[in-house]
Structure formats: C-alpha cells, structure tokens
Design an enzyme around this catalytic site. Structure first.
Site, PDB file in Angstrom:
ATOM      1  N   CYS A 151      36.169-118.813 -93.050  1.00  0.00           N
ATOM      2  CA  CYS A 151      35.737-119.560 -93.571  1.00  0.00           C
ATOM      3  C   CYS A 151      35.386-119.395 -95.205  1.00  0.00           C
ATOM      4  CB  CYS A 151      34.117-120.135 -92.867  1.00  0.00           C
ATOM      5  SG  CYS A 151      34.552-120.414 -91.522  1.00  0.00           S
ATOM      6  N   HIS A 200      29.231-123.471 -97.268  1.00  0.00           N
ATOM      7  CA  HIS A 200      30.330-123.629 -96.173  1.00  0.00           C
ATOM      8  C   HIS A 200      29.622-124.599 -95.190  1.00  0.00           C
ATOM      9  CE1 HIS A 200      33.060-123.145 -92.861  1.00  0.00           C
ATOM     10  NE2 HIS A 200      32.094-122.221 -92.118  1.00  0.00           N
ATOM     11  N   ASN A 254      33.233-128.074 -88.870  1.00  0.00           N
ATOM     12  CA  ASN A 254      33.432-127.003 -89.465  1.00  0.00           C
ATOM     13  C   ASN A 254      35.042-126.936 -90.076  1.00  0.00           C
ATOM     14  OD1 ASN A 254      34.076-124.536 -90.349  1.00  0.00           O
ATOM     15  ND2 ASN A 254      32.746-123.312 -89.065  1.00  0.00           N
TER      16      ASN A 254
HETATM   17  O1  UT7 Z   1      31.794-120.941 -89.774  1.00  0.00           O
HETATM   18  C1  UT7 Z   1      31.757-119.448 -89.288  1.00  0.00           C
HETATM   19  C2  UT7 Z   1      31.870-120.104 -87.814  1.00  0.00           C
HETATM   20  N1  UT7 Z   1      30.485-120.886 -87.232  1.00  0.00           N
HETATM   21  C3  UT7 Z   1      30.040-120.490 -86.330  1.00  0.00           C
HETATM   22  O2  UT7 Z   1      30.423-119.573 -85.715  1.00  0.00           O
HETATM   23  C4  UT7 Z   1      28.668-121.049 -86.090  1.00  0.00           C
HETATM   24  C5  UT7 Z   1      27.265-120.317 -85.734  1.00  0.00           C
HETATM   25  N2  UT7 Z   1      26.894-120.475 -84.499  1.00  0.00           N
HETATM   26  C6  UT7 Z   1      26.316-121.672 -84.130  1.00  0.00           C
HETATM   27  O3  UT7 Z   1      26.484-122.565 -84.848  1.00  0.00           O
HETATM   28  C7  UT7 Z   1      25.296-121.983 -83.104  1.00  0.00           C
HETATM   29  O4  UT7 Z   1      24.887-120.538 -82.516  1.00  0.00           O
HETATM   30  C8  UT7 Z   1      25.994-122.930 -81.989  1.00  0.00           C
HETATM   31  C9  UT7 Z   1      26.089-124.117 -82.447  1.00  0.00           C
HETATM   32  C10 UT7 Z   1      27.788-122.446 -81.516  1.00  0.00           C
HETATM   33  C11 UT7 Z   1      25.133-122.706 -80.471  1.00  0.00           C
HETATM   34  O5  UT7 Z   1      23.962-123.242 -80.791  1.00  0.00           O
HETATM   35  P1  UT7 Z   1      22.777-122.273 -80.418  1.00  0.00           P
HETATM   36  O6  UT7 Z   1      21.338-122.850 -80.685  1.00  0.00           O
HETATM   37  O7  UT7 Z   1      22.904-120.978 -80.916  1.00  0.00           O
HETATM   38  O8  UT7 Z   1      22.936-122.331 -78.914  1.00  0.00           O
HETATM   39  P2  UT7 Z   1      22.895-121.171 -77.790  1.00  0.00           P
HETATM   40  O9  UT7 Z   1      24.398-120.643 -78.072  1.00  0.00           O
HETATM   41  O10 UT7 Z   1      21.866-120.287 -77.750  1.00  0.00           O
HETATM   42  O11 UT7 Z   1      23.126-121.970 -76.418  1.00  0.00           O
HETATM   43  C12 UT7 Z   1      21.875-122.573 -75.910  1.00  0.00           C
HETATM   44  C13 UT7 Z   1      22.186-123.279 -74.744  1.00  0.00           C
HETATM   45  C14 UT7 Z   1      22.969-122.326 -73.623  1.00  0.00           C
HETATM   46  O12 UT7 Z   1      22.403-122.819 -72.380  1.00  0.00           O
HETATM   47  P3  UT7 Z   1      21.479-121.968 -71.634  1.00  0.00           P
HETATM   48  O13 UT7 Z   1      21.897-120.578 -71.451  1.00  0.00           O
HETATM   49  O14 UT7 Z   1      20.308-121.944 -72.553  1.00  0.00           O
HETATM   50  O15 UT7 Z   1      21.322-122.569 -70.284  1.00  0.00           O
HETATM   51  C15 UT7 Z   1      24.359-123.092 -73.847  1.00  0.00           C
HETATM   52  O16 UT7 Z   1      25.229-122.675 -72.645  1.00  0.00           O
HETATM   53  O17 UT7 Z   1      23.122-124.588 -75.014  1.00  0.00           O
HETATM   54  C16 UT7 Z   1      24.360-124.433 -74.170  1.00  0.00           C
HETATM   55  N3  UT7 Z   1      25.464-124.867 -74.953  1.00  0.00           N
HETATM   56  C17 UT7 Z   1      25.641-126.283 -74.853  1.00  0.00           C
HETATM   57  N4  UT7 Z   1      25.174-127.451 -74.307  1.00  0.00           N
HETATM   58  C18 UT7 Z   1      25.639-128.687 -74.444  1.00  0.00           C
HETATM   59  C19 UT7 Z   1      26.078-124.507 -75.624  1.00  0.00           C
HETATM   60  N5  UT7 Z   1      27.006-125.494 -76.088  1.00  0.00           N
HETATM   61  C20 UT7 Z   1      26.468-126.533 -75.690  1.00  0.00           C
HETATM   62  C21 UT7 Z   1      27.099-127.779 -75.868  1.00  0.00           C
HETATM   63  N6  UT7 Z   1      26.737-128.671 -75.391  1.00  0.00           N
HETATM   64  N7  UT7 Z   1      28.126-128.180 -76.761  1.00  0.00           N
END
Ligand code: UT7
Length: 359
Positions: free
Chosen positions: A110, A247, A277
């Site tokens: 990115c 970004h 993204n």
């Molecule tokens: O440009 C560089 C690349 N960019 C990135 O890598 C993005 C950086 N990261 C992020 O944007 C965020 O970390 C995410 C959007 C990927 C995830 O958001 P988060 O608030 O960090 O969620 P999390 O990973 O802490 O997950 C929270 C919950 C989990 O469930 P439990 O374990 O709390 O029961 C996940 O399994 O949300 C669940 N989850 C979803 N639920 C519904 C993860 N993805 C989804 C989804 N729909 N798509």
C-alpha cells in the site's frame, strides 16, 4: 527545481461488489463492515492491472497535456503485477505506445505509490528524467481468499496515475519519509506468490496470511509518525496542511491518524467507502477524486501518508502548483464487461470453497 504533479487520472472497473452481495457467500453483514471499516462496496476487475494502469495513465497524460511519447520514465507501483518478467511498467509502456522511456515497478504494498513518487522526485531533481508517469494499480481480487471474512471484505481493484515534471523550486514534492519494519511483516503476507511457489500453486489457492489487528496496531503510529517526520523535513507542521490524502485501508485507521496528528478529519480525503482498499492505487485514486471535487487549492500543501505490507510506512509532503483543472480529457476506457462482480468472482470462490471442503 521542484517535481510537480501536472496531470492526474484514475480507472475503476465497472463491476461493483456491495457488502450485502458479500453476505451471500460470507458470514458477515453490511452493518459490521461499515462500522468496522467504513467500506460499503468495492470494484472487481474483468481485466488485468496493466489495462487498469494504462487507462489511468491515459487520463493523467491528457490532464497534463502530453502525448505518451513525451514521457521519459514510467513507474508502476503494484503488488499484483500481471507478470513479473517483464515488469508491469514496460507492458503499460507498450500499451501507451511509448518506446523510449525507462520503465520499472515498485512493490511496497500500500506504500508503493508514495515510494514511487519519491523516486520520481529524485529522478527529476537530479536531471535523470524530465517527465515521469507514476501509476498505482492493483488487481488484488485474484489473490484474495474469498472465504475469509476478515480480509475478503477489505480489498478492491483500481488504478490512479499522475504526471510529475520539473517546476518552480518551492513547488512540488517538498519532502518524503520512507521506512519498513520487517519484524511484523508476516501479519500481511502471501506466502506463495512468487518463485517459492513452485509447481503446486496451480493446484491450490494462494496462502494469504493476515492478522488485521496486528496491521491495525502498527498502521496508526506508522502513518502518523511518517507524516510528522516528512513534515519536519519540509520545515512545516500540520497547521500548514490543507489536505491529507491517506492510504484508504480503514476509516477507523484514518480517524485515529487524524486524532494522533491533531488534524480535523474533514481535511482527509476518503473514498474507501466506494472502493475499499486498493493498495498502491488508493492514494492516486483519492487524489484524482479530490481534484475532481475541487478539494485541492492552488499552491496549497498536501500530505500523503501510507502504511502496508512489509510492514512499510511512508509519507510525502508537496506544495501543489497553480493549476487544479485538467488541460484535457482522454476517451480511453476499458473493454466492456457484461458480467456482474459476483460472476467475476465465481471461479476463485468455487475453487477456494472446494479446496476448503477437501483439506
Ligand atoms: O492497507 C494495509 C492492509 N490493511 C489492513 O490490513 C487493515 C488493518 N486492519 C483492519 O482494518 C481491522 O483489523 C479489520 C477490519 C481487518 C478487523 O477489524 P477489527 O475491529 O480489528 O476486528 P477483529 O479482528 O478484532 O475481530 C472482531 C470480531 C471477531 O469475532 P470474535 O473473535 O470477537 O468473536 C471476528 O471474527 O469480528 C469478527 N469478524 C467479522 N465479523 C463479521 C472479522 N471479520 C468479520 C466480518 N464480518 N467481515
């Protein structure tokens, strides 16, 4: 001499994949995706990234008032090149009909566009090249595991491009800060997308290793400190910045960076709501749309800040020139597509679902 952006353009493929359409094959919801990321829809390309890059480049050339033959260097920032040998830039060059420019790719995820812009600045201010086409283009969707809800909802395809050329000394790129910390690099890695893949890749889906929380944790301080260091190198502060083009990974990341920098989030250009993204394409795509919306003022200070695979971080400060409207427009478009985003995804999704069922 400064290296000034005098042309800009974009290309987004027509097929739209909404969050709601993703609920047909993923355990997710529009509400979760919008709340956690800000993303509402993304584009799925029916053509390769070279085609996306070429159309964006043609728009940028028309905006700058140049023919392709007048460009003497082409840099393509991408992590999803159609081919590795030869590079994507030379394929774009061929499609543009330019047979003399230097052509190379930068693969910094990115951050690729910001790195490439810094390269263009160096090449111009040292007299190596006069006019550089800098393109960010990605077709990430073939790499995505469409059965993984945490990563599949994030990414999309697209391209943006700028023409950079010599201008007045106090205009153009004023400073840049580029860095990479490889220690947390495995939090965003496609393990077999390269020569280590061997023969097996043909029989199995890409091995995407993704830890969104880890990337998020690193993204906010990484982008904010890159921005502060680049501003310091230009002898400026955030108070001097009229528009930030970050970004476009996640609206929460952007809001947290705005808070850390003490900048009004309204000064950040965002379009991830519509494209997700698009990795190296996201900043030139958002910049082009900011110009289309009249958000770039003549002679104003702009800040670009990025974070991505590596894990890399990058920022660039520039003073815009006096022209904020394109000199011309190109009629270049992609070949038509009558397939829906869901239809375009089917082969990859079916392949992954069958693989998951048997392994
Ligand atoms: O440009 C560089 C690349 N960019 C990135 O890598 C993005 C950086 N990261 C992020 O944007 C965020 O970390 C995410 C959007 C990927 C995830 O958001 P988060 O608030 O960090 O969620 P999390 O990973 O802490 O997950 C929270 C919950 C989990 O469930 P439990 O374990 O709390 O029961 C996940 O399994 O949300 C669940 N989850 C979803 N639920 C519904 C993860 N993805 C989804 C989804 N729909 N798509």
């Amino acid at each position: 001499m400064g290296a000034v952006i005098t042309g800009w353009g974009k290309c987004v493929p027509p097929a739209v994949l909404t969050n709601t359409a993703m609920t047909e094959f993923l355990d997710t919801s529009d509400e979760w995706i919008v709340t956690r990321t800000g993303i509402r829809e993304r584009r799925i390309s029916h053509v390769g990234m070279v085609d996306l890059a070429t159309v964006a480049a043609q728009q940028a050339l028309a905006a700058a008032g140049y023919k392709a033959a007048e460009i003497d260097c082409i840099i393509v920032a991408t992590a999803s090149a159609d081919l590795l040998i030869p590079n994507a830039a030379s394929r774009v060059q061929l499609q543009l009909g330019n047979s003399r420019a230097a052509a190379f790719d930068t693969n910094v995820g990115c951050c690729g566009f910001v790195y490439a812009l810094a390269m263009a600045n160096g090449l111009i201010t040292t007299g190596v090249h006069d006019r550089v086409l800098v393109i960010g283009a990605e077709r990430l969707t073939p790499i995505i595991d469409w059965t993984q809800r945490d990563s599949a909802i994030l990414f999309g395809d697209g391209a943006g491009a700028v023409v950079v050329e010599g201008g007045a000394a106090d205009e153009g790129v004023l400073s840049a800060f580029l860095a990479c910390d490889p220690v947390p690099g495995e939090s965003l890695m496609v393990r077999d997308l390269g020569m280590s893949a061997g023969h097996e890749r043909i029989q199995q889906p890409y091995d995407l290793s993704f830890d969104g929380r880890e990337v998020f944790r690193n993204a906010v301080p990484g982008m904010a400190s890159a921005a502060e260091l680049a501003l310091g190198r230009a002898d400026l502060t955030v108070a001097d910045v009229a528009l930030v083009v970050p970004h476009q990974a996640n609206l929460r990341i952007i809001e947290a960076v705005a808070k850390r920098l003490g900048v009004d989030p309204e000064l950040f250009a965002t379009n991830l709501q519509r494209y997700g993204n698009t990795s190296a394409a996201s900043i030139p795509l958002a910049l082009t749309e900011a110009l289309e919306e009249g958000r770039v003022a003549p002679d104003s200070v702009l800040l670009f800040a990025a974070f991505g695979a590596g894990l890399s971080s990058a920022a660039c400060v520039l003073r815009w020139g006096d022209r904020v409207t394109p000199l011309g427009e190109s009629s270049a478009t992609l070949v038509e597509c009558d397939m829906s985003a869901r239809e375009l995804l089917s082969p990859a999704l079916d392949f992954q679902q069958n693989w998951n069922a048997t392994h």
